[in-house]
Design an enzyme around this catalytic site. Structure first.
Site: not given
Ligand SMILES: Nc1ncnc2c1ncn2[C@@H]1O[C@H](COP(=O)(O)OP(=O)(O)OP(=O)(O)O)[C@@H](O)[C@H]1O
Ligand SMILES: [Mg+2]
Length: 582
Positions: A376-382, A507
């Protein structure tokens, strides 16, 4: 700055409670204080002996005896001083060690969210500086205060006995000194408190910049950092100067008051000596006692400052000790029960802050011997999903279940022991490669062969063998630096060796070249046998051979299925894979 000056601090009771937790050896401490008092008594006797000595000049009868007595009193009080200094230092070192242990242990039990919010430099300052301030108050300033009070009280009594009229004249200086010292002392303690806060903040920001020095260099951040540094340094300078101004006031005024009193005593005393109503010895004794009164007076003002500093430190330490620790369940009866056959998210809602939801009603199930991928897209919550499984954070609502058990009911120890988590940026600590791979394991948990096999499987053998000392090469802060891909392979080797029941790879192969990646991928496939595997996929190869793929978009689980199924049913997934994997 004004705000800081008005900050509320801990009370005396808080301070005492904190002190009690250090299990201070009270008997030893009191013994040291008593010794200090004996030392003070010694210094109270000396002027009296001097008086005898001087007045004995004309009769020359007692002189030699008195000289011997003076010398032995000096010697004795010097010995007492030395012994009490040693004991106090020992008590002090115990206090500071205990406090540091308490704070350090607490840090280790605080949840990840605390460290998300706090600059590490500030936490460093809690363990290092604040504990030292408390120690200093107890073992240096407090005994000085007691000795000082004793010295003042003793001198006053002796002086009145010696000659009350002279004493009255001398005591004109007391209210004058108090009037000057008290308000300035109060201001001083507020400033030094603010100075401490500012210093902690400054330490924190210096540390942050230094740890991201490459960022600064590559983005020409020097000008910005110079500015930031300067303004911090400037603020520290200003507080320092405020302190200096007060001191610049205080010390000449005190000096003048003292000179004035000395002149008064000499003048009036001289008159009385001429009159024949006062002996020269008494007058000299008066001057000596005068010093014994005025010296502690300035110390009292300082004690006030130090006491306030210690309250500030107490406040900050208690602020940490009172924080909620990671919620942990009671020890489980049979850890073996934890098989990780299933992992289930049931309507999980989560956000890092109260009002910023990150995950909305996530529902999924992963099974033993299966490989599940999240895309899924970056920042999605994975990555957030992984953080929840590790219980770095707790869900806001819903539940995460392992083998049908809510993970909040599973003790953190067994839970984390059974999870192998390879993050993208594999953390490397100072130490040898071997220590890095075996981090967190007991020496009895693994054999050298197992380490070597993990190293081989994670495709790390080649580069480790090329290093001079192989597995025993020092890496990290005090050794060789590793590349991103090398760090990652160390991370994977660590996971291999741990032999977890649940494997989570964020990753994990992203920064490997394609040849290494193929090997690692094969190794991972092998590792996946007999356990549950979750991967956050950034490569098509990972996705394609997954048993199940979950598409996480902006906190919502919008689709699931195999690659083929999703390609047919999920429009976003198709677009995403085409863009992402080409
Ligand atoms: N420690 C934290 N404190 C506050 N907000 C956070 C924290 N970690 C992540 N977030 C927020 O939570 C949301 C999801 O982040 P997450 O790291 O789960 O995304 P992701 O899907 O893993 O993205 P990516 O593919 O870029 O790694 C983002 O909007 C991020 O800003
Ligand atoms: Mg991530």
């Amino acid at each position: 700055m004004e705000e800081k000056l008005q900050e509320k601090s801990a009370s005396f009771t808080d301070f005492m409670q904190l002190l009690r937790r250090t299990r201070l050896n009270r008997g030893l401490f009191i013994f040291a204080i008593v010794l200090t008092l004996f030392g003070t008594i010694g210094s109270l006797i000396v002027p009296l002996l001097t008086q005898q000595f001087i007045d004995g000049f004309d009769t020359d009868m007692f002189s030699s005896g008195i000289i011997a007595l003076i010398i032995s009193v000096f010697l004795l009080s010097a010995i007492l001083d030395g012994v009490s200094y040693y004991i106090l230092a020992r008590v002090g070192q115990t206090i500071i060690s205990r406090l540091r242990e308490i704070v350090w242990d607490k840090f280790l039990r605080l949840p990840v969210s605390y460290f998300d919010r706090t600059k590490s430099g500030e936490s460093v300052s809690r363990v290092v500086n604040d504990t030292a301030i408390i120690k200093d108050l107890i073992t240096s300033h407090f005994p000085q205060l007691i000795g000082g009070i004793m010295s003042v009280a003793g001198s006053v009594v002796i002086l009145f006995v010696l000659d009350w009229r002279m004493s009255l004249i001398m005591f004109i200086s007391v209210p004058v000194s108090i009037l000057i010292i008290m308000p300035l002392g109060r201001k001083m303690s507020r400033i030094s408190r603010a100075l401490q806060d500012e210093t902690a903040e400054f330490t924190g920001s210096v540390q942050e910049t230094l740890s991201e020095i490459r960022l600064m260099k590559s983005f020409n951040g020097e000008a910005y950092e110079r500015q930031k540094g300067r303004s911090g340094i400037r603020r520290l300078y200003n507080y320092g100067m405020q302190e200096a101004k007060i001191n610049a006031f205080l010390s000449p005024i005190m000096g003048t008051v003292m000179m004035f009193v000395i002149i008064l005593i000499i003048g009036y005393g001289g008159l009385r000596v001429a009159e024949g109503t006062l002996s020269v010895g008494t007058m000299v004794a008066f001057l000596l006692y005068l010093f014994q009164i005025i010296m502690p007076m300035t110390m009292f003002a300082m004690f006030f400052t130090e006491y306030n500093k210690a309250l500030g430190a107490t406040d900050r330490i208690i602020g940490i000790l009172d924080r909620d620790e990671e919620a942990d369940a009671a020890e489980m009866a049979a850890e073996e029960k934890l098989q990780f056959r299933t992992l289930e998210f049931k309507d999980v809602h989560f956000g890092y802050g109260e009002d910023t939801p990150v995950l909305h009603g996530i529902d999924f199930r992963a099974e033993h011997n299966r490989k599940v991928a999240f895309v899924g897209p970056s920042g999605g919550g994975k990555s957030t999903i992984f953080a929840l499984i590790e219980r770095y954070y707790d869900v806001l609502s819903g539940a995460i279940e392992i083998d049908g058990m809510d993970i909040r009911g599973i003790p953190l120890g067994p839970l984390r022991r059974n999870i192998g988590y390879v993050a993208q940026e594999s953390a490397i600590i100072s130490g040898t490669i071997l220590e890095n791979i075996t981090y967190g394991l007991e020496a009895s948990d693994y054999t050298r062969e197992e380490v070597e096999s993990a190293v081989a499987k994670s495709y790390a053998k080649e580069f480790i063998d090329a290093l001079e000392d192989g597995l025993d090469t020092e890496v990290g802060e005090r050794g060789v630096k590793l590349s991103g891909g090398q760090r990652q392979r160390i991370g994977i080797a660590r996971a291999f060796l741990k032999n977890p029941k649940l494997l989570m790879l964020d990753e994990a192969t992203a920064s490997l070249d394609s040849r290494s990646e193929r090997y690692v991928q094969e190794a991972l496939d092998e590792l996946m046998e007999g356990r549950t595997v979750l991967v956050i996929a950034h490569r098509l190869s990972t996705v394609v051979n997954s048993d199940k793929i979950f598409f996480i978009d902006n906190g919502y689980l919008t689709g699931s299925g195999t690659h083929r199924e999703l390609m047919e049913t999920h429009e976003m997934y198709r677009i995403f894979t085409e863009q992402q994997f080409g």
